[in-house]
Design an enzyme around this catalytic site. Sequence first.
Site, PDB file in Angstrom:
ATOM      1  N   ASP A  10       1.244  -4.197  -0.793  1.00 33.19           N
ATOM      2  CA  ASP A  10       2.257  -3.177  -0.686  1.00 33.19           C
ATOM      3  C   ASP A  10       3.138  -3.483   0.780  1.00 33.19           C
ATOM      4  OD1 ASP A  10       3.841  -0.934  -0.562  1.00 33.19           O
ATOM      5  OD2 ASP A  10       2.621   0.579  -0.640  1.00 33.19           O
ATOM      6  N   ASP A 104       8.990  -3.743  -3.505  1.00 29.46           N
ATOM      7  CA  ASP A 104       7.997  -3.749  -2.218  1.00 29.46           C
ATOM      8  C   ASP A 104       6.319  -3.911  -2.679  1.00 29.46           C
ATOM      9  OD1 ASP A 104       7.950  -1.392  -2.996  1.00 29.46           O
ATOM     10  OD2 ASP A 104       8.326  -0.645  -0.895  1.00 29.46           O
ATOM     11  N   GLU A 105       5.957  -4.085  -3.939  1.00 33.86           N
ATOM     12  CA  GLU A 105       4.507  -3.854  -4.129  1.00 33.86           C
ATOM     13  C   GLU A 105       4.305  -4.505  -5.394  1.00 33.86           C
ATOM     14  OE1 GLU A 105       2.758  -0.005  -4.923  1.00 33.86           O
ATOM     15  OE2 GLU A 105       4.871   0.924  -5.379  1.00 33.86           O
TER      16      GLU A 105
END
Length: 353
Positions: A10, A104-105
């Site tokens: 993350d 983003d993850e």
Amino acid sequence: MAVRKIVHIDMDAFYASVEQRDDPRLRGKPVVVAWKGNRSVVCAASYEARRFGVRSAMPAIRAERLCPEAIFVPPDFSRYRVVSHSAREIFRRHTDLIEPLSLDEAYLDVTENKTGLPTATRVARAIREQIREELHLTASAGVAPNKFLAKIASDWRKPDGLFVIQPEDLDTFLSPLPIGRIPGVGKVTETRLEELGIKTVGDLRSLELNVLEGRFGRYGVRLYELTRGIDHSPVVPDRPTKSISAEDTFESDVRLAETEPIILRLAERVWAASCKESRIARTVVLKLKTSGFHILTRSYTPYTPPASCEELTTIALSLRERVNVSPEQRFRLVGVGLSNFREREEITASLFE
């Protein structure tokens, strides 16, 4: 069954961190990635801004009230996608089993890894170091035997942290967690569980399977498994998003003319969620359910995809005008959605055909 090794990566305050990386004047400052305006929502907030209570998906006008010193930066999703692509190239050095959740993850299955590192912890540490050295950003990582636990672990030492949940530590780790940490346990489910005296995962584990299944159906079975750290869901590479939507059911039915503020609020939520997707939605959908439970849907695919929350809202409101009902017709539910997701390259190519 062999124990799996799952890593959840993350990126820390991703959009805001990219802005701070690229503009030294923003470093150490409370940065809010959002357009200013009554209809705008926060796409991301730096940790300096989060100290004031600013969070993603929050109306920008509220963020401005919470943090008057905040520096508002309009989002640049093309740039964020480039950085996200670079991060995934780092992931691919270690495994091909990568399931992106957003820009983003991502989940990584490193039960077998390409680099021959002996443990998942070493893999996670190497990925974080490569992100820091090559992208000049930080990422938090969670390592665990399944996706459910890995995601909890990645949030445990944010920002810039690494946390490992070993199989033998499951009971000790899970029992004291509040039930709200379990995926799918929202406010309604949490209230229903608290009525049973359930506040922690350990409390929930005391309920028999037939009790949970009787009260929550199939989700009761899922709750029974998660409280015991059981999650067999695989890491699925490149699973594309088909749609994003948000809807509200009202305590009292409303007329169509009264739905505008609801549509505005729902459009903000949908736009905030879509901002984390690497792909772009082409189609806007409006859903209405009458007091008699009849569902009406209207959709529109513009020549160019919606580029802002304002555009999404405008289209959603225009779809409402295509609903031909009596002025006295009442509705119990309104929903707004985005669908028909495509890669940016596909959209660009179609525009020039």
